[in-house]
Design an enzyme around this catalytic site. Structure first.
Site, PDB file in Angstrom:
ATOM      1  N   GLU A 101       0.818  -1.209   0.000  1.00  0.00           N
ATOM      2  CA  GLU A 101       0.000   0.000   0.000  1.00  0.00           C
ATOM      3  C   GLU A 101       0.850   1.257   0.000  1.00  0.00           C
ATOM      4  O   GLU A 101       1.938   1.275   0.572  1.00  0.00           O
ATOM      5  CB  GLU A 101      -0.844   0.058   1.277  1.00  0.00           C
ATOM      6  CG  GLU A 101      -1.785  -1.089   1.422  1.00  0.00           C
ATOM      7  CD  GLU A 101      -2.521  -1.033   2.750  1.00  0.00           C
ATOM      8  OE1 GLU A 101      -3.293  -1.944   3.026  1.00  0.00           O
ATOM      9  OE2 GLU A 101      -2.322  -0.069   3.506  1.00  0.00           O
ATOM     10  N   CYS A 121       4.716  -6.878   7.842  1.00  0.00           N
ATOM     11  CA  CYS A 121       5.667  -6.250   8.759  1.00  0.00           C
ATOM     12  C   CYS A 121       6.054  -7.243   9.842  1.00  0.00           C
ATOM     13  O   CYS A 121       5.200  -7.940  10.379  1.00  0.00           O
ATOM     14  CB  CYS A 121       5.035  -5.008   9.379  1.00  0.00           C
ATOM     15  SG  CYS A 121       6.161  -4.157  10.491  1.00  0.00           S
ATOM     16  N   CYS A 128      -1.726  -2.894  15.453  1.00  0.00           N
ATOM     17  CA  CYS A 128      -1.613  -2.622  14.014  1.00  0.00           C
ATOM     18  C   CYS A 128      -2.082  -3.789  13.151  1.00  0.00           C
ATOM     19  O   CYS A 128      -1.732  -4.939  13.403  1.00  0.00           O
ATOM     20  CB  CYS A 128      -0.156  -2.297  13.700  1.00  0.00           C
ATOM     21  SG  CYS A 128       0.201  -2.218  11.953  1.00  0.00           S
ATOM     22  N   GLY A 170       5.798  -2.094   7.184  1.00  0.00           N
ATOM     23  CA  GLY A 170       7.158  -2.591   7.310  1.00  0.00           C
ATOM     24  C   GLY A 170       8.054  -1.721   8.170  1.00  0.00           C
ATOM     25  O   GLY A 170       7.718  -0.598   8.525  1.00  0.00           O
ATOM     26  N   GLU A 171       9.198  -2.287   8.501  1.00  0.00           N
ATOM     27  CA  GLU A 171      10.222  -1.584   9.285  1.00  0.00           C
ATOM     28  C   GLU A 171      11.366  -1.228   8.324  1.00  0.00           C
ATOM     29  O   GLU A 171      12.150  -2.113   7.932  1.00  0.00           O
ATOM     30  CB  GLU A 171      10.704  -2.504  10.418  1.00  0.00           C
ATOM     31  CG  GLU A 171      12.010  -2.094  11.069  1.00  0.00           C
ATOM     32  CD  GLU A 171      12.042  -0.658  11.572  1.00  0.00           C
ATOM     33  OE1 GLU A 171      11.152  -0.288  12.357  1.00  0.00           O
ATOM     34  OE2 GLU A 171      12.950   0.095  11.170  1.00  0.00           O
ATOM     35  N   SER A 202      10.788   6.344   9.203  1.00  0.00           N
ATOM     36  CA  SER A 202      10.232   6.053  10.520  1.00  0.00           C
ATOM     37  C   SER A 202      10.655   4.649  10.959  1.00  0.00           C
ATOM     38  O   SER A 202      10.521   3.690  10.203  1.00  0.00           O
ATOM     39  CB  SER A 202       8.704   6.118  10.414  1.00  0.00           C
ATOM     40  OG  SER A 202       8.120   5.664  11.588  1.00  0.00           O
ATOM     41  N   LEU A 226       8.068   5.500  19.428  1.00  0.00           N
ATOM     42  CA  LEU A 226       8.331   5.138  20.816  1.00  0.00           C
ATOM     43  C   LEU A 226       7.102   4.423  21.401  1.00  0.00           C
ATOM     44  O   LEU A 226       7.188   3.332  21.925  1.00  0.00           O
ATOM     45  CB  LEU A 226       8.685   6.397  21.620  1.00  0.00           C
ATOM     46  CG  LEU A 226       9.367   6.145  22.942  1.00  0.00           C
ATOM     47  CD1 LEU A 226      10.734   5.521  22.750  1.00  0.00           C
ATOM     48  CD2 LEU A 226       9.499   7.452  23.734  1.00  0.00           C
ATOM     49  N   HIS A 227       5.970   5.081  21.337  1.00  0.00           N
ATOM     50  CA  HIS A 227       4.658   4.531  21.727  1.00  0.00           C
ATOM     51  C   HIS A 227       4.505   4.223  23.215  1.00  0.00           C
ATOM     52  O   HIS A 227       3.382   3.939  23.667  1.00  0.00           O
ATOM     53  CB  HIS A 227       4.286   3.275  20.925  1.00  0.00           C
ATOM     54  CG  HIS A 227       4.240   3.498  19.447  1.00  0.00           C
ATOM     55  ND1 HIS A 227       3.951   4.716  18.873  1.00  0.00           N
ATOM     56  CD2 HIS A 227       4.459   2.645  18.402  1.00  0.00           C
ATOM     57  CE1 HIS A 227       4.004   4.614  17.564  1.00  0.00           C
ATOM     58  NE2 HIS A 227       4.317   3.372  17.250  1.00  0.00           N
ATOM     59  N   CYS A 344      -2.494   1.562   8.729  1.00  0.00           N
ATOM     60  CA  CYS A 344      -1.634   0.818   7.821  1.00  0.00           C
ATOM     61  C   CYS A 344      -2.041  -0.647   7.774  1.00  0.00           C
ATOM     62  O   CYS A 344      -2.323  -1.263   8.777  1.00  0.00           O
ATOM     63  CB  CYS A 344      -0.161   0.977   8.189  1.00  0.00           C
ATOM     64  SG  CYS A 344       0.231   0.526   9.875  1.00  0.00           S
TER      65      CYS A 344
HETATM   66  S1  SF4 Z   1       2.773   0.009  13.274  1.00  0.00           S
HETATM   67 FE1  SF4 Z   1       4.384  -0.034  11.705  1.00  0.00          FE
HETATM   68  S2  SF4 Z   1       6.045  -1.146  12.711  1.00  0.00           S
HETATM   69 FE2  SF4 Z   1       4.213  -1.590  13.918  1.00  0.00          FE
HETATM   70  S3  SF4 Z   1       3.415  -3.527  13.035  1.00  0.00           S
HETATM   71 FE3  SF4 Z   1       2.413  -1.794  11.994  1.00  0.00          FE
HETATM   72  S4  SF4 Z   1       3.622  -1.449  10.115  1.00  0.00           S
HETATM   73 FE4  SF4 Z   1       4.873  -2.661  11.559  1.00  0.00          FE
END
Ligand code: SF4
Length: 358
Positions: A101, A121, A128, A170-171, A202, A226-227, A344
């Protein structure tokens, strides 16, 4: 936690994988003059053509060879959704059947492309949709750039793409080489031509790769998800970050600032009843003040099937006020595209469900 820093998808290399040197080498191997490379890049990036047939000053035979050996676009647009706030989300299909996406986010005069670096991811943040299915594969640098070009193609003639954020699926730093190559192509004048300061990568926080990125000589923005302001709470929210301590992220972020002069943006997604208490705000301010950073608070978009909720507006305002009172530059980022599958991974998951895959 281990990070796969190689692009595991060699695949057919597209034009978007080529920098001018690689393209010159390919053309030289066909005994083509060097100026052809400049012509091709100009057509692809400046004029944004989507097929070699549109490159009318190139000989037909050369167009055919390029289409075979360095295809231009390899994705198809499987679905396009537009929200009432004009956010547009594209679901792209790749030749191997995977999907990813990318999103266009218009805001005033700004036009931002949000792009993905992996299919799925590996991180698995509990809130998420993408994390539910895990990692399918890495995207190549060309596929990452192609997303930016697809989103740029959505902008009208008077609306130039102004920003690119690597905040989709993704990371990015777990696909390090491809991400850095894509950043360079998106930044270069011969490429997409987006100023480095308008590009944001990010990460959930891979200290080693954050330091490597600091040494790349790129003036980009680094956003750190960070979250949570304590290791204990962070491990609940981001299980993948189990062995990464906030202290090591503070050190890596400080190194990034020393090397680039760029403040790190701390991303903090507010989850109602989980990380939005006044105590968390005070702890977040204290973490932020130990590095050159600003804080970006996002209000959670609920995801179907997950138990997390959006914080109330009052809680969010109180949270940001507490952080700001402590001298930290912070603000709440507006949620975009709420009436489409904007969190996402939601669009990709919905499509997969329709196809009976998830
Ligand atoms: S928020 Fe970002 S890092 Fe976390 S699982 Fe979703 S896509 Fe992956």
């Amino acid at each position: 936690m281990t990070a796969d820093t190689t692009s595991s998808e060699p695949g057919a290399r597209t034009l978007f994988d080529h920098d001018p040197t690689a393209l010159a080498e390919l053309l030289a191997s066909w005994k083509e003059p060097a100026f052809r490379g400049r012509q091709v890049l100009e057509w692809a990036y400046r004029h944004g053509v989507t097929s070699y047939d549109e490159m009318t000053n190139l000989p037909k035979g050369l167009r055919a060879k390029l289409a075979a050996d360095a295809p231009l676009y390899e994705s198809t647009i499987v679905r396009q959704q537009e929200a009432s706030d004009r956010t547009v989300k594209l679901l792209l299909g790749w030749p191997d059947g995977t999907r990813s996406e990318c999103v266009l986010i218009p805001d005033g005069t700004r036009r931002t492309a949000c792009i993905s670096t992996q299919v799925g991811c590996p991180v698995g943040c509990v809130f998420c949709a993408s994390g539910l299915d895990g990692l399918q594969r890495q995207l190549t640098s060309g596929q990452i750039v192609e997303q930016a070009m697809r989103v740029r193609g959505l902008c009208g003639e008077d609306d130039r793409l102004s920003n690119v954020v690597f905040m989709g699926l993704g990371e990015p730093l777990a696909n390090y080489e491809a991400t850095v190559r894509a950043v360079r192509t998106i930044n270069e004048a011969w490429g997409v031509g987006i100023g480095a300061r308008k590009i944001t990568v990010s990460t959930v926080g891979l200290p080693k790769q954050m330091r490597m990125l600091a040494d790349e000589g790129l003036q980009i923005t680094l956003a750190l998800s960070l979250h949570a302001p304590t290791d204990e709470l962070r491990r609940q929210i981001i299980p993948w970050a189990e062995r990464v301590e906030i202290e090591s992220l503070v050190e890596a972020a400080n190194y990034f600032f020393q090397r680039t002069g760029r403040e790190v943006t701390l991303e903090y997604i507010l989850l109602g009843g989980l990380n939005d208490a006044p105590e968390h705000a005070r702890q977040l301010a204290s973490v932020s003040k130990r590095m050159r950073s600003n804080v970006n608070v996002l209000l959670y978009n609920p995801v179907e099937g997950l138990p997390y909720r959006r914080p109330t507006d009052a809680n969010a305002e109180r949270f940001v006020a507490i952080v700001a009172e402590r001298g930290v530059n912070s603000h709440v980022r507006r949620s975009r595209g709420l009436d489409i599958d904007a969190a996402c991974g939601q669009l990709r998951r919905r499509e997969a469900r329709l196809r009976g895959e998830a």
